[in-house]
Each structure stands twice: as structure tokens, then as C-alpha cells.
Design a protein around this motif. Structure first.
Motif, PDB file in Angstrom:
ATOM      1  N   ARG A  66      60.949  44.416  45.456  1.00  0.00           N
ATOM      2  CA  ARG A  66      61.787  44.546  44.268  1.00  0.00           C
ATOM      3  C   ARG A  66      62.750  43.371  44.173  1.00  0.00           C
ATOM      4  O   ARG A  66      63.076  42.728  45.175  1.00  0.00           O
ATOM      5  N   GLN A 233      60.546  48.580  34.438  1.00  0.00           N
ATOM      6  CA  GLN A 233      60.645  50.010  34.741  1.00  0.00           C
ATOM      7  C   GLN A 233      60.530  50.862  33.486  1.00  0.00           C
ATOM      8  O   GLN A 233      60.184  52.038  33.560  1.00  0.00           O
ATOM      9  N   TYR A 238      53.973  56.374  36.533  1.00  0.00           N
ATOM     10  CA  TYR A 238      53.797  56.736  37.940  1.00  0.00           C
ATOM     11  C   TYR A 238      52.868  57.938  38.046  1.00  0.00           C
ATOM     12  O   TYR A 238      53.104  58.980  37.423  1.00  0.00           O
TER      13      TYR A 238
END
Length: 357
Positions: A66, A233, A238
């Protein structure tokens, strides 16, 4: 007159011919049950005593996955060791090291990631002061990639401290042009050792000592990939789950199989089904096996990156440390500042099969 002697017994039948031994595992085609034929594209048993760099890249970078170092480790070459017929990723602390000791960051030349406008990965790596924690990360980008086929590996994930996060996973090659998550990502197996978990994860994902799998995609196609990467994001989808209790040994080696066929992906551990995903009208759909039966259907995001012929996937094996995301925020790493090895993740073999017909 005396009786004639009995006739001689018939000759004994020759003993049955023994059955030929079964073919060794490397010649068994794992694609047959999917109505396909595969060829063995790559196999590594790590018997040579050194890493085959015709197939693997050793990453050198002072950064986590990240931006600007959510994780604590500096990936270096001596975080990777081949011995005893295995490749080991070693996490260690060394208070005397203030750099990679001459090792040059190679993330940019590997075209590993396309970043938003600004500093490259290696520029950010150079600007970040080493924490003293070092580890290993290897990948097969531009060397061994698979669009459709099967990956098999025997892996032991890191299990010795609260902050380890090891994974064996696949990433789309378009990470170098479109970036993440638009390239697609799939964890074959990963495990956190922390007892804390990020509240977002469901179905046990994030639990301590519980291997997990993922399939990450994106919700819609952006008009401008560069702009979307700056707020990635907001785009990511997910799809995650955990391996069922009783199907794996959290402290030992497990045999993983990841099957990637047109319109379908499946996970297995120790020959037992774990999960499967499929193309449901262009959307990711999934279900998880709980060790006894299949659960309900779920899923999120576009299937497109997983069957795109321009986006075969390469493999990554890494051992991270101290991620604020996996720890749920607060972390206390000072108790680990003791020189020496803190943890390791190991792989005994890997095979990559490619669909031939």
C-alpha cells in the motif's frame, strides 16, 4: 495289473504381471476433470540450492503493498533463501542496517505497478527510512504467467508472531498499464497471525491462523484509468472467504491447487474443495465449501479481468509484517525489535499447468 501313475500336474500359471506404478504427479493432468488438456508449463522443486531467476524475480523495495508503507518490511534479496529443497522467505530484524546495503530498488523496472502522477515506487522507497525489519518477496512477472490453467503448490505460511502476513497469490499483468484493482487479483492462500481483525472482513477472513482466499475486481470500467487509480479503493470489489476448519494445518505445509478455466476459478486444499467462482452474466459470483457442503451464492464486481487474453496472471510469494490494515489500525512493533529471525514462510514445490486444448 497295477494302476497307471497319475498324469503330471499342469504347469503352474505364470504369476500375474504387476501393475505399472502410477505416473508421477508431474505427469498427471489436473485439467481433465474440466474437460481440458493441459501441458506442464513450469515446475520448481527448489532442489538446486539457488533460486531460478529465469523464472522468478526477487523484489527489492522499501515499501509495503500500500502507498508509502502501510507495512514495516524492506524487501531485500537476503530475505529469500533456498535450502533443503524449499524456498524460504525470512522475516528478520537487524538494528545495524540502515538501507538495503547497496541493493537497488527494482520495482519500477519490473513494471510492477502503474502509480498515479507523482513519485514512482522506487522514489517512494528511497524516501522512506528503513524500519530495521527485512523480509522476502518473489514473483514470476514476465517469466511465468497463466491465462487458463492450474497452479499447484505446497506451502507453509508464516505462523510465529502476531504481525506476520504471508501470501501466495496471483495478479494480472495489466497491473503495469491499468493498475490495481483493474488488473484483477486472487489470493491462492494468505494468512494473518494477528488476533485482531479488520471489521470489514466476513466469514472468518482476517481471523488469526486461518488461511483465506480472495478474488478482487472492480465495479465498472473507468473512463480514465489514471484518475481511477488515484482513488482505487472507491473502485475495488472484494470477494473473500476463509478455508474451512479441519481442512488445513495452520502450522504446517498444505497442498494448494488453484484452477483457472474460462469463466471459472476454483480453490482446493489437501485435495478438498474450498471455493469456486464463476462468470455470472459478466459479474463475479462465488460460493464457499464449509468442509461438509456448499454455502450460498455471493459476489461483487466484474469478471472481465480474469478471462482477458491481454491479462494473464503471474504469481507472487511474499511475507509482510506489521500492516495497519490487517491489524485494524494500532500496532506495537517495538517488542519485535530484537536482532534475528522473527518468522518465515516456505514453499516446497510449485507447478504451473497451461490449458493446451
Amino acid at each position: 495289473p497295477p494302476l497307471a501313475p497319475p498324469p503330471p500336474p499342469p504347469p503352474a500359471s505364470p504369476p500375474p504381471r504387476p501393475l505399472p506404478p502410477p505416473p508421477p504427479p508431474e505427469f498427471l493432468d489436473p485439467c481433465l476433470s474440466y474437460g481440458r488438456r493441459c501441458r506442464l508449463k513450469y515446475e520448481d522443486g527448489f532442489e538446486s540450492g539457488y533460486l531460478d531467476e529465469a523464472k522468478w524475480n526477487v523484489e527489492v523495495r522499501n515499501d509495503g503493498i500500500r502507498g508509502d508503507g502501510d507495512e514495516e518490511q524492506f524487501y531485500v534479496r537476503d530475505g529469500v533463501e533456498v535450502s533443503g529443497g524449499k524456498v524460504h522467505l525470512k522475516l528478520y530484524y537487524d538494528s545495524s542496517r540502515t538501507s538495503a546495503q547497496g541493493a537497488r530498488c527494482n520495482a519500477d523496472e519490473l513494471r510492477y505497478s502503474t502509480e498515479p502522477a507523482g513519485r514512482s515506487i522506487c522514489e517512494r522507497s528511497a524516501a522512506r527510512h528503513p524500519t530495521g525489519f527485512f523480509s522476502g518477496r518473489i514473483n514470476t512477472k514476465d517469466k511465468v504467467e497463466v491465462l487458463h490453467g492450474v497452479v499447484e503448490a505446497r506451502v507453509k505460511l508464516a505462523d510465529r508472531n502476531d504481525y506476520s502476513w504471508s501470501a501466495f497469490w496471483a495478479l494480472g499483468t495489466q497491473v503495469g498499464s491499468r493498475g490495481w484493482p483493474f488488473c484483477g487479483e486472487s489470493e491462492i492462500t494468505e494468512m494473518w497471525t494477528t488476533s485482531t481483525q479488520w471489521s470489514k472482513w466476513k466469514d472468518g477472513v482476517g481471523d488469526a491462523m486461518r488461511p483465506a482466499f480472495t478474488l478482487h475486481s472492480y465495479h465498472s470500467v473507468p473512463g480514465d484509468f489514471a484518475a481511477a487509480r488515484a482513488n482505487k479503493q472507491a473502485w475495488v470489489s472484494y470477494n473473500e472467504g476463509a478455508y474451512a476448519d479441519g481442512t488445513y494445518d495452520p502450522h504446517g505445509y498444505n497442498d494448494y491447487r488453484w484452477v483457472k478455466m474460462p469463466n471459472k476459478i476454483a480453490w482446493f486444499v489437501n485435495e478438498r474443495p474450498v471455493a469456486e467462482a464463476w462468470n455470472g452474466g459478466g459479474q463475479v459470483r462465488m460460493r464457499i465449501h464449509n468442509g461438509r457442503w456448499w454455502g450460498g451464492e455471493f459476489g461483487d464486481g466484474l469478471w472481465a479481468p480474469f478471462d482477458d487474453p491481454r491479462n494473464p496472471m503471474f504469481l507472487i510469494f511474499n511475507l509482510a509484517f506489521g500492516s495497519g490494515v490487517s491489524l485494524g489500525g494500532a500496532k506495537d512493533i517495538n517488542r519485535f525489535r530484537k536482532n534475528g529471525e522473527l518468522d518465515r514462510a516456505s514453499m516446497e514445490y510449485v507447478r504451473v499447468w497451461e490449458v493446451a486444448s
